[in-house]
Design a protein around this motif. Structure first.
Motif, PDB file in Angstrom:
ATOM      1  N   PHE A  56       0.919  -1.160   0.059  1.00  0.00           N
ATOM      2  CA  PHE A  56      -0.023  -0.012  -0.188  1.00  0.00           C
ATOM      3  C   PHE A  56       0.766   1.332   0.052  1.00  0.00           C
ATOM      4  CE2 PHE A  56      -1.643   3.544   2.277  1.00  0.00           C
ATOM      5  CZ  PHE A  56      -2.983   3.803   1.719  1.00  0.00           C
ATOM      6  N   CYS A  57       2.034   1.269   0.782  1.00  0.00           N
ATOM      7  CA  CYS A  57       3.024   2.295   0.560  1.00  0.00           C
ATOM      8  C   CYS A  57       3.368   2.748  -0.649  1.00  0.00           C
ATOM      9  CB  CYS A  57       4.075   2.000   1.433  1.00  0.00           C
ATOM     10  SG  CYS A  57       3.848   1.950   3.225  1.00  0.00           S
ATOM     11  N   LEU A  58       3.538   1.730  -1.455  1.00  0.00           N
ATOM     12  CA  LEU A  58       3.971   1.956  -2.950  1.00  0.00           C
ATOM     13  C   LEU A  58       2.773   2.745  -3.533  1.00  0.00           C
ATOM     14  CD1 LEU A  58       5.841   1.741  -5.425  1.00  0.00           C
ATOM     15  CD2 LEU A  58       4.934  -0.638  -5.602  1.00  0.00           C
ATOM     16  N   ARG A  59       1.380   2.041  -3.566  1.00  0.00           N
ATOM     17  CA  ARG A  59       0.239   2.610  -3.939  1.00  0.00           C
ATOM     18  C   ARG A  59       0.069   3.977  -3.725  1.00  0.00           C
ATOM     19  NH1 ARG A  59      -4.432   0.703  -6.564  1.00  0.00           N
ATOM     20  NH2 ARG A  59      -6.156   1.786  -6.601  1.00  0.00           N
ATOM     21  N   ILE A  60       0.465   4.486  -2.423  1.00  0.00           N
ATOM     22  CA  ILE A  60       0.015   5.865  -2.219  1.00  0.00           C
ATOM     23  C   ILE A  60       1.222   6.763  -2.658  1.00  0.00           C
ATOM     24  CG2 ILE A  60       1.145   5.858   0.201  1.00  0.00           C
ATOM     25  CD1 ILE A  60      -1.475   7.235   1.112  1.00  0.00           C
ATOM     26  N   LEU A  61       2.189   6.497  -2.582  1.00  0.00           N
ATOM     27  CA  LEU A  61       3.446   7.038  -3.160  1.00  0.00           C
ATOM     28  C   LEU A  61       3.096   7.212  -4.840  1.00  0.00           C
ATOM     29  CD1 LEU A  61       6.473   5.702  -1.118  1.00  0.00           C
ATOM     30  CD2 LEU A  61       5.334   8.041  -0.852  1.00  0.00           C
TER      31      LEU A  61
END
Length: 920
Positions: free
Chosen positions: A700-705
């Motif tokens: 999810f961190c990758l998605r929001i970044l």
């Protein structure tokens, strides 16, 4: 009185090394008096110091050697008879032991004989034999000839005889731990080692649950090389008899009223469970060799493994030591289950087998034992074992309609179902898919018990479940139903309500408060299951009925999550009274509530981003609204409560006097003494409020970044992206969460792929465009650098064996930093030097940062050189060392060099590092 003066004189002389000869003469003169009065005098607190002086005062000359032997005999006999503290005994023995090896072999044999005899007769109060025997027997074994009771033999033969005598005598239970520790320090042949281990293990069945773990700890060290299987077999027998057999209910048709003799002495199940947990810890986390345990797991008989739950406990406990351990342990359990199924079939077909084999043990009850332990850590370990089974069993697609209903698995366990499936015929063959699905469905039903366990077990369950079943659509319906039913317990019955019942998530007592339901983790797990996946269309085509049921549950959960996302206040928390730092149960409960609400905001934000589509018009607004609610709640935790201010004011009396001045007026304590409240009595405070770590995973961190920084976001429109990207404070909140998630999850097994993608994105969109990002917001720019640095630290760590050049374009990164870093540093130093000359000491504080800046630059160059050697690339060409390496800076010379460098840079061809347009 004369003896006291004698010993005082010896101590006085012993403290002065220059009077060693005088001390020896005095001890030689008073030797008879010393021997007579030493037994009582050595028991004093300074006995070890006195003994040291006496031994130093007795010469090692052959003519006087008997005096030292007499002193040693007096000390040893006294310690065997008198009960003293362990510390005092250790101090005395630490001084005596070096002297023993200096004596002749005849005395060594005599002392060893005395030790063996004291063990047999149990006449040594302080068990000093444990310190004497190991080294003395090892030393005697080096002699070619010794005389024992008139018989000449080699030293090795004498040692063998002592070990055989010890193994043949009867030991007391309180001697076992010390005897085991003694044999650890003793050099034993393989045959002697096996004899000793068998002797020790023969006493295990008679030990209590409190006596067993210390012995197991020593046995694990003793069996570090071999014969560990003897210990495992004996422990399995112990727990089968005392624990596992008691967990099986008696037969329903049993009318027997007889009592087993073992029932006369009842052992507490709680003590046995604690004993089992501690023994498993010593086996798996202590000094035991895990490779040796793995070797034994491979050789365990498949037909007996399921009859020994202790072996299953050990296998599951060591399964987290690495991929190889996990594979070996799970393969052993799976093979045992399949072998058991075949054995049951043969039992049905052969009357002779049924008459020979002992009664069956219910395998399901054995597995369920793992989730009924009272120890929270043991329950977590058991749950992790079940989740590991789910993660590694492969399923191909969803269950067929006939297999998908829960009725098939509601009566029989998955092992019973497995027995049927193994021998069922389907065109002459049996598919492994049916067996695996049956096993997974039963494991999911067992894991339902996690929802009534403590918060630690639930948090582990919520954190790991999605990764275990995300690629198994056949299990999604059961999991979604479980989550919806459980989540509904913490929501109001009113359908219009969108408030989490936090009071139901916390258990309060008169002295403390504890979390019982990690509701934030539950919401994040729901968000993970609700996120769209690429396989949805394929699943709908392959199994429409199952997908319809799953889609209905997803729809209901989406409604709940959407209500919470649009709610103005998901939890009613009064931040006024009591304060978060008070030492009261109410304050502790409020801290837990605030921590959970902050994490709930993170979970709801994750749900919005996971569900984000170009059609989600209100997604940016709702996402920023959730962030603002979290930010405002966090700001309120930094503001003292009104009650805290009132308590401060209450310390002053009506005339303005302080509580301290009132204390001095003790003569008037009977006048007007009022009732004191509990909140006023609690003056101590806990530390400042600390939120829990961010619960986002790296995916999810990758998605929001990507949403915030990527050029192409196919699941979001340009208008949506720009609306949320314009929020500087939202950038900072996201980067703090990502930073915490990277620190929390960066070392996990599946983290590398996401870490590389995050680092590549930040490098491409933030690092090489650092100036533009600073113009947008400096805090955001620094946050991006921190996340990028953390990702690289994990990627380049020893956990992953990667080629450096395959990760990110390090050449360009070092070129940018190397060429510009030196000039920027020199300009900064020049500026500080000029300002200091103009303003004097007022700028001294800033100038003190210069040495630290130079040190950091040197460290950067050092690590870049190390990195260049590993990558086999010449990175030194990108670094131009400045002249500001001396803290006494000459500003004029530095300015001249900078001007020359600027002219050179103007003429040289320069790469354009701002190769992308920044739109924030």
């Amino acid at each position: 009185m004369d003896a006291s003066k004698t010993f005082a004189k010896i101590i006085e002389l012993g403290k002065n090394n220059n009077k060693r000869e005088e001390l020896q003469e005095y001890c030689k003169l008073k030797i008879d008096q010393i021997i007579s009065f030493l037994p009582r005098r050595i028991l004093n607190s300074d006995g070890a110091g006195l003994l040291d002086c006496i031994l130093n005062g007795i010469s090692d000359e052959p003519s006087l050697g008997t005096n030292k032997v007499k002193i040693i005999d007096v000390v040893l006999n006294t310690l065997r008879k008198e009960s003293i503290s362990l510390t005092h005994s250790s101090d005395i023995m630490s001084r005596v032991l070096p002297e023993l090896l200096k004596q002749n072999v005849t005395d060594l044999v005599r002392w060893c004989d005395d030790c063996v005899q004291s063990i047999v007769e149990d006449s040594d109060t302080n068990m000093i034999w444990k310190d004497i025997l190991p080294e003395r027997l090892n030393a005697i074994a080096t002699y070619n000839s010794v005389n024992h009771c008139g018989t000449d033999m080699t030293g090795a033969e004498y040692k063998q005889q002592c070990i055989r005598t010890l193994c043949q005598c009867k030991w007391k239970d309180h001697q076992l731990v010390q005897l085991t520790a003694m044999f650890i320090d003793m050099e034993l042949s393989k045959n002697n080692h096996k004899q000793v281990v068998n002797k020790i293990c023969s006493h295990i069945m008679g030990l209590t649950p409190t006596e067993l773990p210390p012995l197991v700890h020593r046995l694990v060290r003793l069996c570090k090389l071999y014969h560990l299987e003897i210990v495992l077999a004996q422990l399995s027998h112990y727990f089968n008899l005392h624990l596992y057999s008691k967990l099986e209910p008696p037969p329903q048709d049993s009318e027997s009223t007889t009592m087993d003799i073992d029932d006369l002495v009842q052992l507490s199940p709680a003590e046995l469970s604690s004993c089992l947990s501690t023994c498993i810890y010593h086996m798996t986390q202590g000094t035991a060799e895990h490779e040796l345990i793995k070797k034994h797991i491979k050789t365990w008989p498949k037909t007996q493994l399921l009859r020994a739950p202790f072996f299953i406990d050990i296998a599951l406990a060591v399964s987290d030591k690495g991929a190889e351990f996990k594979s070996v342990c799970l393969d052993a359990i799976k093979s045992a289950i399949e072998q058991r199924a075949l054995d049951e079939l043969r039992c049905k077909q052969s009357a002779w087998v049924r008459s020979v084999l002992p009664p069956d043990v219910d395998v399901v009850s054995v597995l369920k034992v793992l989730t009924t332990e009272r120890d929270s850590l043991h329950r977590c370990l058991s749950v992790y074992g079940f989740l590991t089974v789910l993660r590694h069993i492969k399923l191909s697609g969803a269950l067929p309609t006939s297999q998908g209903s829960g009725d098939q698995f509601s009566v029989q366990s998955y092992l019973t179902q497995l027995t049927v499936d193994v021998h069922a015929t389907q065109n002459g063959a049996v598919t492994s898919r049916v067996r695996n699905e049956a096993m997974c469905m039963e494991v999911v039903s067992i894991l339902r018990r996690c929802l009534v366990q403590d918060a630690n077990v639930k948090q582990l369950f919520y954190t790991e479940l999605y990764e275990c079943v995300k690629d198994k659509p056949a299990l999604h319906e059961a999991v979604l139903e479980l989550l919806y039913e459980h989540l509904s317990q913490f929501l109001p019955e009113d359908e219009d309500g969108a408030v989490i019942l936090l009071d139901d998530c916390i258990q309060m007592t008169s002295t403390s408060a504890a979390l019982t339901e990690p509701i934030s983790r539950l919401l994040y797990l729901v968000a993970q299951f609700l996120q769209p996946v690429e396989e949805d269309l394929e699943d709908i085509l392959s199994s429409p009925e199952l997908e319809t049921a799953s889609a209905h549950l997803k729809s209901k959960l989406n409604i709940v999550m959407d209500k919470l996302c649009t709610s103005d206040n998901i939890a009613n928390i009064n931040m006024e009274d009591p304060g978060l730092s008070d030492l009261t149960p109410e304050s502790k409960a409020k801290c837990i509530k605030v921590q959970q609400v902050l994490q709930c905001h993170e979970a709801l934000a994750a749900h919005l981003v996971m569900q984000w589509t170009p059609a989600s018009r209100s997604a940016p607004t709702n996402l920023y609204k959730i962030y603002k609610a979290s930010s405002e709640l966090m700001d309120q935790t930094k503001t003292p409560s009104k009650q805290g201010k009132k308590n401060t004011k209450s310390l002053l009396n009506e005339t303005g006097e302080s509580a301290k001045s009132q204390k001095s007026q003790k003569t008037q304590k009977d006048k007007g003494k009022g009732v004191m409240k509990l909140s006023n009595m609690v003056k101590d405070r806990t530390g400042p409020f600390k939120p829990l770590p961010c619960l986002w995973d790296l995916k999810f961190c990758l998605r929001i970044l990507v949403l915030l920084y990527s050029e192409e976001v196919p699941w979001s429109s340009v208008e949506q992206r720009n609306q949320i990207r314009a929020r500087r404070d939202f950038h900072q909140w996201v980067l703090r969460g990502v930073m915490a998630a990277v620190a929390e999850c960066g070392h996990t097994r599946h983290a590398l792929t996401h870490l590389v993608k995050i680092a590549a994105l930040l490098y491409r969109r933030c690092v090489i465009r650092f100036e533009d990002l600073c113009n947008f917001d400096e805090q955001t720019a620094l946050g991006c650098l921190d996340v990028f640095k953390s990702c690289l630290s994990f990627i380049l760590s020893s956990n992953y064996s990667l080629k450096l050049e395959s990760l990110v374009p390090l050449d360009r990164l070092l070129k940018i930093s190397g060429k510009r870093l030196s000039s920027v540093m020199d300009c900064l130093i020049t500026y500080l030097e000029q300002v200091q000359q103009q303003q004097g000491a007022r700028r001294g504080r800033d100038s003190r940062l210069v040495p630290r800046l130079v040190l950091e630059a040197e460290q950067f160059n050092k690590h870049a050189t190390i990195l260049a050697n590993k990558a086999k690339v010449d990175y030194q060409q990108y670094f131009s060392l400045g002249i500001a390496h001396d803290f006494k800076i000459k500003a004029s010379l530095l300015q001249h060099v900078l001007s020359a460098r600027e002219e050179q840079n103007d003429t040289a061809e320069e790469d354009d590092i701002n190769d992308a347009i920044t739109n924030f």
